[in-house]
Design an enzyme around this catalytic site. Structure first.
Site, PDB file in Angstrom:
ATOM      1  N   GLY A   1      -4.626  61.781  17.189  1.00 35.58           N
ATOM      2  CA  GLY A   1      -5.565  61.111  16.308  1.00 35.58           C
ATOM      3  C   GLY A   1      -6.613  60.269  16.998  1.00 35.58           C
TER       4      GLY A   1
ATOM      5  N   ASN B   1      -5.690  68.686  13.578  1.00 30.12           N
ATOM      6  CA  ASN B   1      -5.468  68.161  12.236  1.00 30.12           C
ATOM      7  C   ASN B   1      -6.389  66.979  11.923  1.00 30.12           C
ATOM      8  OD1 ASN B   1      -3.866  67.941   9.690  1.00 30.12           O
ATOM      9  ND2 ASN B   1      -3.415  65.933  10.540  1.00 30.12           N
ATOM     10  N   SER B   2      -6.247  65.880  12.662  1.00 31.75           N
ATOM     11  CA  SER B   2      -6.987  64.653  12.333  1.00 31.75           C
ATOM     12  C   SER B   2      -8.492  64.870  12.309  1.00 31.75           C
ATOM     13  CB  SER B   2      -6.651  63.541  13.329  1.00 31.75           C
ATOM     14  OG  SER B   2      -5.290  63.194  13.258  1.00 31.75           O
TER      15      SER B   2
ATOM     16  N   ALA C   1      -3.511  67.799  19.889  1.00 34.33           N
ATOM     17  CA  ALA C   1      -3.813  66.364  19.796  1.00 34.33           C
ATOM     18  C   ALA C   1      -5.025  65.957  20.621  1.00 34.33           C
ATOM     19  CB  ALA C   1      -2.620  65.501  20.208  1.00 34.33           C
ATOM     20  N   GLY C   2      -5.851  65.122  20.016  1.00 34.97           N
ATOM     21  CA  GLY C   2      -6.974  64.498  20.695  1.00 34.97           C
ATOM     22  C   GLY C   2      -8.323  65.153  20.499  1.00 34.97           C
TER      23      GLY C   2
ATOM     24  N   LYS D   1       7.960  72.942  15.566  1.00 35.50           N
ATOM     25  CA  LYS D   1       7.134  72.156  16.490  1.00 35.50           C
ATOM     26  C   LYS D   1       7.943  70.914  16.822  1.00 35.50           C
ATOM     27  CE  LYS D   1       2.856  69.709  17.185  1.00 35.50           C
ATOM     28  NZ  LYS D   1       2.385  68.434  16.620  1.00 35.50           N
TER      29      LYS D   1
END
Length: 279
Positions: free
Chosen positions: A177, A225-226, A203-204, A116
């Site tokens: 995040g 993830n976050s 992301a987001g 990645k």
């Protein structure tokens, strides 16, 4: 006409294919920000993901919370996606990618050439460098890597990376995040419509409803993830994200009804009972 049962079965059996490797889950997760390694392990299992991204720099360090990270995951069951998080230049990202490939081999994935690719010189907003990303991707592809580049939702850049030989494109929904959800829907839709490689929204995403929205748009997969790691209960959120990803995929394949500016009755108007009374 397809039945719901047939469509569901076909959907579950149709794999996500990246660089020739097949995956049944369309949710990818990470290893960062969890309160404990045990919570991370439980969340990975609950999500039913098959690809886990790992920051090569985190695994290389012996700092508290990092030691034993790689060993905490059963790499016989999931595929490692080494990432170049923390790299600010193309040259740095290429070096870290090479370390990641060796790390995957040491953990038993001899044929793992995935990376990645993240080139992020901006420390405040963590927005990827398009020029550095393209430069690093071209070099890594020459070295036999399957490159999964993290990018802004830029349709032209996505096409350039695809033409260079990247295995996917990974446009951000909103900053890493941030939990802002899909803020670039129009551009992401263009990327999806024009891409011949899998599009992974990365992301987001902050909630399962946003994960479903992303998949309903036609994304091939998500990396979350976050939103999982920082939830009050990460394992439960991981399960919710896995279900939302599958639900969104099914909804996309089923096809939503068209939007209208007027109402349409659900019941037929023919055969109405005459409720008027005769005198």
């Amino acid at each position: 006409m397809q039945t719901v049962e047939k469509l569901t079965t076909e959907t579950l059996e149709k794999p996500l294919i990246i660089a020739g490797k097949k995956f049944t889950s369309r949710l990818m997760t990470g290893t960062g920000k969890y309160p404990t390694i045990e919570t991370m392990q439980q969340s990975i299992e609950a999500s039913k993901c098959e690809i886990i991204t790992v920051a090569v720099r985190r695994v290389q360090t012996q700092a508290p919370g990092h030691k034993g990270l790689a060993e905490a995951i059963d790499w016989q069951k999931v595929w490692m996606l080494p990432n170049t998080a923390g790299c600010q230049t193309a040259e740095d990202a290429v070096r870290v990618a090479r370390l990641g490939r060796e790390m995957a081999k040491l953990l038993g994935q001899e044929d793992n050439n995935f990376v990645k690719l993240e080139v992020i010189p901006d420390s405040k907003y963590l927005l990827p460098d398009p020029i550095g990303t393209l430069q690093a991707a071209e070099q890594l592809i020459k070295e036999g890597f399957a490159v999964l580049p993290y990018i802004n939702a830029d349709p032209l850049l996505a096409k350039r990376l695809e033409e260079a030989g990247c295995s996917t494109v990974m446009p951000l929904g909103s900053p890493i995040g941030s939990g802002q959800g899909i803020q670039n829907a129009a551009n992401i839709s263009i990327i999806i419509d024009n891409s011949t490689v899998p599009v992974v929204i990365d992301a987001g995403i902050g909630t399962p409803s946003e994960a479903t929205q992303a998949m309903e748009m036609g994304a091939d997969a998500l990396l979350i993830n976050s939103a999982i790691a920082l939830a009050k209960n990460p394992p439960i959120m991981a399960k919710a994200m896995g279900m939302a990803t599958e639900s969104g995929r099914l909804a996309y394949l089923a096809g939503r009804i068209p939007k209208k500016s007027y109402a349409t009755p659900s019941s037929p108007v023919t055969g109405k009972i005459n409720t008027t009374t005769s005198e």
